[in-house]
Design a protein around this motif. Structure first.
Motif, mmCIF file in Angstrom:
data_model
loop_
_atom_site.group_PDB
_atom_site.id
_atom_site.type_symbol
_atom_site.label_atom_id
_atom_site.label_comp_id
_atom_site.label_asym_id
_atom_site.label_seq_id
_atom_site.Cartn_x
_atom_site.Cartn_y
_atom_site.Cartn_z
ATOM 1 N N LEU A 150 -40.301 -14.600 -36.167
ATOM 2 C CA LEU A 150 -40.995 -13.632 -35.316
ATOM 3 C C LEU A 150 -42.444 -13.547 -35.760
ATOM 4 C CD1 LEU A 150 -41.264 -11.183 -33.321
ATOM 5 C CD2 LEU A 150 -40.573 -9.729 -35.248
ATOM 6 N N ALA A 151 -43.368 -13.538 -34.797
ATOM 7 C CA ALA A 151 -44.781 -13.310 -35.106
ATOM 8 C C ALA A 151 -45.352 -12.388 -34.043
ATOM 9 C CB ALA A 151 -45.551 -14.629 -35.150
ATOM 10 N N LEU A 152 -45.988 -11.315 -34.500
ATOM 11 C CA LEU A 152 -46.571 -10.353 -33.557
ATOM 12 C C LEU A 152 -47.855 -9.780 -34.141
ATOM 13 C CD1 LEU A 152 -45.667 -7.739 -35.237
ATOM 14 C CD2 LEU A 152 -43.687 -7.672 -33.726
ATOM 15 N N CYS A 153 -48.558 -8.985 -33.351
ATOM 16 C CA CYS A 153 -49.822 -8.443 -33.852
ATOM 17 C C CYS A 153 -50.129 -7.098 -33.214
ATOM 18 C CB CYS A 153 -50.973 -9.418 -33.604
ATOM 19 S SG CYS A 153 -51.427 -9.593 -31.868
ATOM 20 N N ALA A 154 -51.064 -6.393 -33.841
ATOM 21 C CA ALA A 154 -51.562 -5.112 -33.340
ATOM 22 C C ALA A 154 -52.978 -4.930 -33.871
ATOM 23 C CB ALA A 154 -50.668 -3.961 -33.811
ATOM 24 N N TRP A 155 -53.747 -4.093 -33.199
ATOM 25 C CA TRP A 155 -55.118 -3.860 -33.638
ATOM 26 C C TRP A 155 -55.157 -3.140 -34.981
ATOM 27 C CZ3 TRP A 155 -58.307 -6.868 -31.451
ATOM 28 C CH2 TRP A 155 -58.169 -7.208 -30.094
ATOM 29 N N ALA A 156 -56.147 -3.470 -35.787
ATOM 30 C CA ALA A 156 -56.361 -2.823 -37.079
ATOM 31 C C ALA A 156 -57.039 -1.464 -36.872
ATOM 32 C CB ALA A 156 -57.181 -3.730 -37.994
ATOM 33 N N GLU A 157 -57.511 -0.873 -37.950
ATOM 34 C CA GLU A 157 -58.030 0.495 -37.906
ATOM 35 C C GLU A 157 -59.151 0.662 -36.874
ATOM 36 O OE1 GLU A 157 -57.589 -0.477 -42.394
ATOM 37 O OE2 GLU A 157 -57.583 -1.578 -40.497
ATOM 38 N N PRO A 193 -52.860 -0.702 -42.573
ATOM 39 C CA PRO A 193 -52.344 -1.874 -43.279
ATOM 40 C C PRO A 193 -50.894 -1.675 -43.724
ATOM 41 C CG PRO A 193 -54.521 -1.281 -44.102
ATOM 42 C CD PRO A 193 -54.095 -0.170 -43.193
ATOM 43 N N GLY A 194 -50.093 -2.695 -43.534
ATOM 44 C CA GLY A 194 -48.705 -2.664 -43.972
ATOM 45 C C GLY A 194 -47.727 -2.102 -42.967
ATOM 46 N N THR A 195 -48.213 -1.474 -41.905
ATOM 47 C CA THR A 195 -47.315 -0.845 -40.933
ATOM 48 C C THR A 195 -46.437 -1.872 -40.226
ATOM 49 O OG1 THR A 195 -48.924 0.917 -40.561
ATOM 50 C CG2 THR A 195 -47.176 0.673 -38.930
ATOM 51 N N LEU A 196 -47.035 -2.948 -39.762
ATOM 52 C CA LEU A 196 -46.260 -3.973 -39.059
ATOM 53 C C LEU A 196 -45.267 -4.655 -40.002
ATOM 54 C CD1 LEU A 196 -48.796 -5.791 -36.703
ATOM 55 C CD2 LEU A 196 -47.027 -4.152 -36.082
ATOM 56 N N LYS A 197 -45.715 -4.964 -41.192
ATOM 57 C CA LYS A 197 -44.830 -5.610 -42.157
ATOM 58 C C LYS A 197 -43.626 -4.733 -42.462
ATOM 59 C CE LYS A 197 -44.747 -7.749 -46.732
ATOM 60 N NZ LYS A 197 -45.503 -8.081 -47.965
ATOM 61 N N ALA A 198 -43.848 -3.434 -42.622
ATOM 62 C CA ALA A 198 -42.748 -2.501 -42.880
ATOM 63 C C ALA A 198 -41.804 -2.435 -41.688
ATOM 64 C CB ALA A 198 -43.305 -1.115 -43.196
ATOM 65 N N LEU A 199 -42.352 -2.490 -40.488
ATOM 66 C CA LEU A 199 -41.531 -2.459 -39.276
ATOM 67 C C LEU A 199 -40.596 -3.656 -39.234
ATOM 68 C CD1 LEU A 199 -40.985 -1.171 -36.445
ATOM 69 C CD2 LEU A 199 -42.783 -2.683 -35.568
ATOM 70 N N LEU A 200 -41.118 -4.823 -39.561
ATOM 71 C CA LEU A 200 -40.287 -6.026 -39.561
ATOM 72 C C LEU A 200 -39.223 -5.966 -40.654
ATOM 73 C CD1 LEU A 200 -42.475 -6.970 -37.621
ATOM 74 C CD2 LEU A 200 -42.524 -9.164 -38.829
ATOM 75 N N GLY A 201 -39.605 -5.466 -41.816
ATOM 76 C CA GLY A 201 -38.643 -5.352 -42.900
ATOM 77 C C GLY A 201 -37.499 -4.423 -42.561
ATOM 78 N N SER A 202 -37.815 -3.310 -41.902
ATOM 79 C CA SER A 202 -36.768 -2.340 -41.544
ATOM 80 C C SER A 202 -35.832 -2.885 -40.473
ATOM 81 C CB SER A 202 -37.411 -1.035 -41.062
ATOM 82 O OG SER A 202 -38.121 -1.237 -39.854
ATOM 83 N N ALA A 203 -36.304 -3.873 -39.704
ATOM 84 C CA ALA A 203 -35.461 -4.476 -38.668
ATOM 85 C C ALA A 203 -34.580 -5.585 -39.218
ATOM 86 C CB ALA A 203 -36.337 -5.029 -37.545
ATOM 87 N N SER A 273 -60.845 -6.448 -35.210
ATOM 88 C CA SER A 273 -59.932 -6.829 -36.283
ATOM 89 C C SER A 273 -58.503 -6.501 -35.875
ATOM 90 C CB SER A 273 -60.289 -6.094 -37.578
ATOM 91 O OG SER A 273 -59.421 -6.472 -38.620
ATOM 92 N N ALA A 274 -57.583 -7.357 -36.277
ATOM 93 C CA ALA A 274 -56.170 -7.160 -35.934
ATOM 94 C C ALA A 274 -55.283 -7.589 -37.094
ATOM 95 C CB ALA A 274 -55.810 -7.961 -34.684
ATOM 96 N N TRP A 275 -54.070 -7.032 -37.129
ATOM 97 C CA TRP A 275 -53.057 -7.428 -38.093
ATOM 98 C C TRP A 275 -52.062 -8.345 -37.388
ATOM 99 C CZ3 TRP A 275 -54.776 -6.297 -42.602
ATOM 100 C CH2 TRP A 275 -55.435 -5.098 -42.857
ATOM 101 N N VAL A 276 -51.747 -9.457 -38.023
ATOM 102 C CA VAL A 276 -50.715 -10.372 -37.532
ATOM 103 C C VAL A 276 -49.592 -10.380 -38.575
ATOM 104 C CG1 VAL A 276 -50.129 -12.746 -36.928
ATOM 105 C CG2 VAL A 276 -52.351 -11.794 -36.270
ATOM 106 N N ALA A 277 -48.401 -10.026 -38.146
ATOM 107 C CA ALA A 277 -47.258 -9.959 -39.063
ATOM 108 C C ALA A 277 -46.189 -10.944 -38.627
ATOM 109 C CB ALA A 277 -46.691 -8.541 -39.096
ATOM 110 N N SER A 278 -45.453 -11.449 -39.603
ATOM 111 C CA SER A 278 -44.401 -12.418 -39.295
ATOM 112 C C SER A 278 -43.220 -12.236 -40.245
ATOM 113 C CB SER A 278 -44.942 -13.850 -39.391
ATOM 114 O OG SER A 278 -45.447 -14.113 -40.692
ATOM 115 N N GLY A 279 -42.087 -12.762 -39.826
ATOM 116 C CA GLY A 279 -40.891 -12.682 -40.646
ATOM 117 C C GLY A 279 -39.828 -13.653 -40.163
ATOM 118 N N THR A 280 -38.811 -13.843 -40.982
ATOM 119 C CA THR A 280 -37.740 -14.794 -40.690
ATOM 120 C C THR A 280 -36.414 -14.056 -40.610
ATOM 121 O OG1 THR A 280 -38.919 -16.546 -41.867
ATOM 122 C CG2 THR A 280 -36.555 -16.867 -41.522
ATOM 123 N N LYS A 281 -35.569 -14.462 -39.660
ATOM 124 C CA LYS A 281 -34.220 -13.876 -39.566
ATOM 125 C C LYS A 281 -33.306 -14.579 -40.566
ATOM 126 C CE LYS A 281 -30.378 -12.974 -36.433
ATOM 127 N NZ LYS A 281 -29.918 -12.922 -35.034
#
Length: 281
Positions: A150-157, A193-203, A273-281
């Motif tokens: 999974l790879a997704l993104c959202a705007w930074a501060e 910072p870290g919000t998207l990464k935490a979201l992926l981890g919780s999923a 500026s944007a955050w791009v987060a990724s993770g593996t199932k």
């Protein structure tokens, strides 16, 4: 408080209403968003032959670019809440002769696909607006095959994105638009910072990471900046439509003046500026 279904229907109506504006400005906005789209494609580790989902696909990117990467042996399915946006994506796929791409209307939080349907899921600037991000992240996890990315993104501060805050701050302060409740759908919902990464981890995702992608975006003139936002951005156009002509004119003058403060070589040039987060199932 509106229900999730009410929020969803409001969003569908809004995106459908502004779809003509997005179609008009598509070449401009796709160039603007290309760097984050390219980062998402890299983080998803796409290769020929994969089956890919592009959720909240809007007018088609980065799914259309993904279709070129996966080739004839792979496929890309774009989904979006807005029927009108999906239609634009279909038209672009036809124009580019991408037979391995199709777009359908679907809610990212309740995807109409079986478990383990895709090798990769992409979502560019969509997670900010879904009614329930945690539920949506779990849906992305569900439809991925084991080992899928999974790879997704959202705007930074906000401070890093004056391209958005310059006009929004003027409109909101002048018209007394209250700030959205914390956690509600919006441009800077996952900006910390870290919000998207935490979201992926919780999923349930593993090997999660989050990178920052930044750049600048310029406009032909302050007037082009004003025109684009008033034609594509519901949070801007909505309040403006309720203002009287004198207020609208005054707001426009303030925005043009503020945009002029970002002039570089004669063109308003805004950092983003944007955050791009990724993770593996």
């Amino acid at each position: 408080m509106p229900t999730l279904e009410e929020i969803r229907e409001q969003q569908r109506a809004s995106w459908n209403k502004f779809a003509p504006g997005w179609k008009k400005w598509d070449e401009f906005t796709m160039a603007f968003l290309q760097p984050v789209g390219e980062a998402i494609l890299r983080e998803a580790a796409l290769r020929p032959g994969l089956r890919v989902l592009d959720a909240a696909c809007g007018t088609g990117e980065p799914g259309l670019s993904a279709a070129r990467i996966v080739g004839e042996g792979g496929s890309v399915e774009g989904t979006d809440l807005s029927e009108e946006m999906v239609q634009v994506a279909r038209e672009k796929a036809k124009k580019f002769r991408l037979a391995n791409y199709k777009a359908t209307t679907a809610d990212a939080g309740a995807l109409p696909f079986e478990d383990g349907s895709f090798d990769a899921v992409l979502c560019r600037m969509g997670i900010m607006f879904v009614p329930d991000p945690a539920r949506t992240a779990r849906e992305f996890y569900r439809v991925l095959k084991p080992g899928g990315r999974l790879a997704l993104c959202a705007w930074a501060e906000p401070a890093k994105n004056p391209w958005a805050t310059t006009i929004a701050d003027i409109v909101n302060s002048t018209l007394g638009v209250p700030p959205p409740p914390p956690g509600s759908p919006g441009l800077f919902r996952q900006s910390q910072p870290g919000t998207l990464k935490a979201l992926l981890g919780s999923a349930g995702f593993s090997k999660t990471r989050e990178i920052e992608v930044s750049g600048t975006q310029d406009y032909e003139s302050p007037l082009e900046y004003w025109t684009m936002f008033t034609e594509v951005a519901a949070p801007i156009a909505g309040p403006l439509a309720k203002a009287d002509p004198a207020q609208q004119k005054g707001i426009q003058e303030k925005v043009l003046q503020a945009a002029a403060a970002f002039l570089k070589d004669g063109r308003p040039t805004f950092p983003w500026s944007a955050w791009v987060a990724s993770g593996t199932k």
